[in-house]
Design an enzyme around this catalytic site. Structure first.
Site, short mmCIF file in Angstrom:
data_model
loop_
_atom_site.label_atom_id
_atom_site.label_comp_id
_atom_site.label_asym_id
_atom_site.label_seq_id
_atom_site.Cartn_x
_atom_site.Cartn_y
_atom_site.Cartn_z
N SER A 192 0.80 -1.22 0.00
CA SER A 192 0.00 0.00 0.00
C SER A 192 0.84 1.27 0.00
O SER A 192 0.45 2.27 -0.61
CB SER A 192 -0.94 0.00 1.20
OG SER A 192 -1.82 -1.10 1.16
N HIS A 238 0.16 4.38 4.15
CA HIS A 238 -0.53 5.08 3.07
C HIS A 238 -0.09 6.54 3.00
O HIS A 238 0.23 7.05 1.92
CB HIS A 238 -2.04 5.01 3.30
CG HIS A 238 -2.60 3.63 3.19
ND1 HIS A 238 -3.95 3.37 3.16
CD2 HIS A 238 -1.99 2.42 3.11
CE1 HIS A 238 -4.16 2.08 3.06
NE2 HIS A 238 -2.97 1.47 3.06
#
Length: 287
Positions: A192, A238
């Site tokens: 991610s 993220h």
């Protein structure tokens, strides 16, 4: 009298230009024009050897970021990254111990392995290996879908080397930010961080090419909502990857052409330096 608008580059429609290929007469921007004996040629005419006989000595065609335009397999790096992630996912399903040995964790006693593990214990490789690990099908499916949707265009526009650098440094920055903020015994894994780096880079690229920002901004908002609304997601990876991707992409597609390589190198050094400093400081705090 209203001034006539110049045509857009045939490869980057949002970039206006007054230069045309001397062979096919298509409009080309400064990032696409290749010096020829007379005037400039587009990358396709140079690649196909369809110029005026001087194409063999013309400069190598370049992307908007200065990377080489490769003929054939334009999404090769993206396909290799997807294949590598899928392969490691299958290996992890067959041998769960692989995940215990390579997942990102700060400093903790692992009862399955019977010893202390973590980046703070000297296992720095976990910052990298965790970028290719996934446990759940939905997790790898979502990441690989975004990688396929975003990676192809970025690979074409940045060039393979810059694109791979963006992916790896964004993922590493996401791992470092997770290591800094998350609990020392909290495990984290997934691509991610790297994927959000591609997401941030796409925002910068779309802006640079003067294209419609609404689709990519909607995608960013949707993913950020999921990030903070869904329990169990390492939001630190993220955000760290997103910030790194924006910094790197801005340096890659902006700035004067003559200093482009210097600006790109400085941005990569900045992201890598901040990443290493974060890891060193966090390790000192834990040990």
């Amino acid at each position: 009298m209203e001034q006539a608008q110049m045509p857009g580059c045939y490869r980057h429609p949002g970039v206006e230009t007054g230069v045309r290929c001397t062979r096919c007469e298509r409009p080309i921007c400064h990032a696409c024009m290749v010096d020829a004996a007379v005037g400039f040629q587009c990358p396709e005419c140079v690649r196909d050897g369809s110029g005026t006989g001087h194409s063999r000595t013309a400069n190598q065609p370049r992307t908007i970021a200065g990377g080489r335009i490769t003929a054939g397999h334009p999404h090769l790096v993206t396909q290799v990254l997807i294949g590598l992630n899928l392969l490691i996912f299958l290996l992890g399903r067959l041998n769960p111990a692989l995940i215990d040995e390579t997942v990102l964790i700060g400093f903790a006693f692992d009862p399955d392995l019977g010893r202390v593990v973590g980046v703070a214990d000297g296992e720095w490789y976990r910052l990298v290996t965790s970028m290719f690990l996934h446990q759940e099908v939905w997790h790898i499916a979502g990441n690989m879908l975004l990688l396929w949707l975003l990676g192809g265009t970025l690979e074409e526009e940045l060039g393979r080397v810059r694109y791979l650098t963006l992916y790896l440094l964004s993922g590493l920055a996401g791992s470092a930010f997770t290591y800094l903020i998350a609990a020392e015994n909290q495990g984290s894994l997934g691509a991610s961080g790297a994927i959000y780096g591609l997401l941030g880079a796409t925002v910068v690229l779309v802006r640079r090419l003067n294209r419609d920002m609404r689709p990519i901004m909607a995608l960013v908002v949707i993913n950020l909502v999921i990030t903070f609304a869904w329990d169990g997601i390492a939001w630190e990876a993220h955000i760290g990857g997103l910030i790194a991707g924006v910094i790197l992409a801005y340096a890659m597609v902006n700035g004067p052409r003559e200093r482009r390589a210097l600006l790109q190198g400085a941005a990569c050094a900045l992201v890598l330096g901040l990443t290493l400093a974060t890891v060193v400081l966090r390790t000192a705090a834990l040990t």
